[in-house]
Design an enzyme around this catalytic site. Structure first.
Site, PDB file in Angstrom:
ATOM      1  N   GLU A  68      -6.011  58.506  92.399  1.00  0.00           N
ATOM      2  CA  GLU A  68      -7.008  58.982  91.444  1.00  0.00           C
ATOM      3  C   GLU A  68      -7.156  60.492  91.494  1.00  0.00           C
ATOM      4  OE1 GLU A  68      -8.264  54.827  90.836  1.00  0.00           O
ATOM      5  OE2 GLU A  68      -7.952  55.902  92.715  1.00  0.00           O
ATOM      6  N   THR A  69      -7.457  61.042  90.330  1.00  0.00           N
ATOM      7  CA  THR A  69      -7.924  62.419  90.200  1.00  0.00           C
ATOM      8  C   THR A  69      -9.330  62.362  89.627  1.00  0.00           C
ATOM      9  OG1 THR A  69      -5.703  63.331  89.832  1.00  0.00           O
ATOM     10  CG2 THR A  69      -7.572  64.635  89.066  1.00  0.00           C
TER      11      THR A  69
END
Length: 262
Positions: free
Chosen positions: A46-47
């Site tokens: 994830e970002t």
């Protein structure tokens, strides 16, 4: 246009452990297509992107392929960035997710505690589709808001599971949590989400919004210790608070830099 970027290892007290997340502070929201491209380029589970909105921070999370409703480790990472690197005042960060509502992270020493809504889940049949996901047969199956959860007999069984990723990718959900009672902690888990671009997630904070209420009932206790049995490992402390869940862990800075966007 230059953007700040940090990479944080979450739910660990050492570099190269836990779950790495990228965190990008923004002054204003960029086009969704650009956000997705940045997450794809980062190629992490994830970002997290956040924008300061007066007394709180609006937060969103992207895998390399999709935007997700909730992400624990990237929220923990974003709070770490704010509290230690971006001059946020005080020991509490208030986030707001357009998809999951109010999310709070509080700091006590080097421990960060997420306050997330508890998942609402129910029993489902051990269908042929679920049984094809692993060679070993689970004892029970559940379905929450986004994930399936399969309960196995013991920690060794969970550790040894070999996922049939193609079968998992065809399920109507974000992914599959597998879990069992732990040997040295209250419960252990793993998480597989190939349909979200993540074959196996190292440490999944959001999965513990399902795991914590389940094991709180099973073990008859409100405070629990947990370990995610990925190759990187992750350590968590969990507490059930009615319809909310507290998930605590540590974080370490791995990298900081800039993104250059034309």
């Amino acid at each position: 246009m230059n953007l700040k970027i940090y990479q944080i290892d979450a739910f660990t007290d050492e570099i190269f452990g836990g779950n790495p997340a990228a965190v990008c502070p923004l002054n204003e929201w960029l086009d969704d297509t650009l956000l997705q491209k940045i997450a794809m380029e980062n190629n992490l589970a994830e970002t997290a992107f956040y924008v300061n909105n007066r007394d709180e921070y609006e937060i969103r999370w992207f895998t390399p392929t999709v935007e997700v409703d909730l992400c624990g480790h990237a929220t923990l990472a974003a709070a770490y960035v704010l509290l230690t690197l971006e001059n946020h005042e005080g020991d509490t960060v208030l986030f707001h997710s357009p998809r999951s509502g109010a999310l709070t992270v509080a700091r006590s020493g080097d421990l960060l505690t997420l306050n997330f809504p508890a998942d609402v889940f129910g029993t489902v049949d051990l269908s042929a589709e679920l049984l094809r996901c692993f060679e070993e047969r689970p004892q029970a199956a559940y379905k929450g808001k986004t994930d399936y959860m399969l309960v196995f007999e013991n920690e060794a069984e969970v550790k040894g599971l070999v996922p049939a990723l193609e079968s998992i990718s065809q399920l109507d959900g974000r992914g599959v949590i597998v879990t069992a009672k732990g040997n040295e902690v209250d419960f252990v888990s793993r998480f597989f989400a190939p349909q979200s671009g993540i074959d196996e997630d190292p440490v999944t904070g959001s999965a513990h919004t399902t795991l914590t209420p389940y094991w709180a009932v099973e073990l008859g206790k409100d405070e629990l210790t947990a370990k995610q049995l990925s190759s990187r490992k992750g350590d968590l402390k969990c507490r059930i608070l009615g319809n909310r869940v507290e998930i605590s862990g540590k974080a370490k800075l791995y990298m900081k830099g800039e993104i250059y966007v034309d």
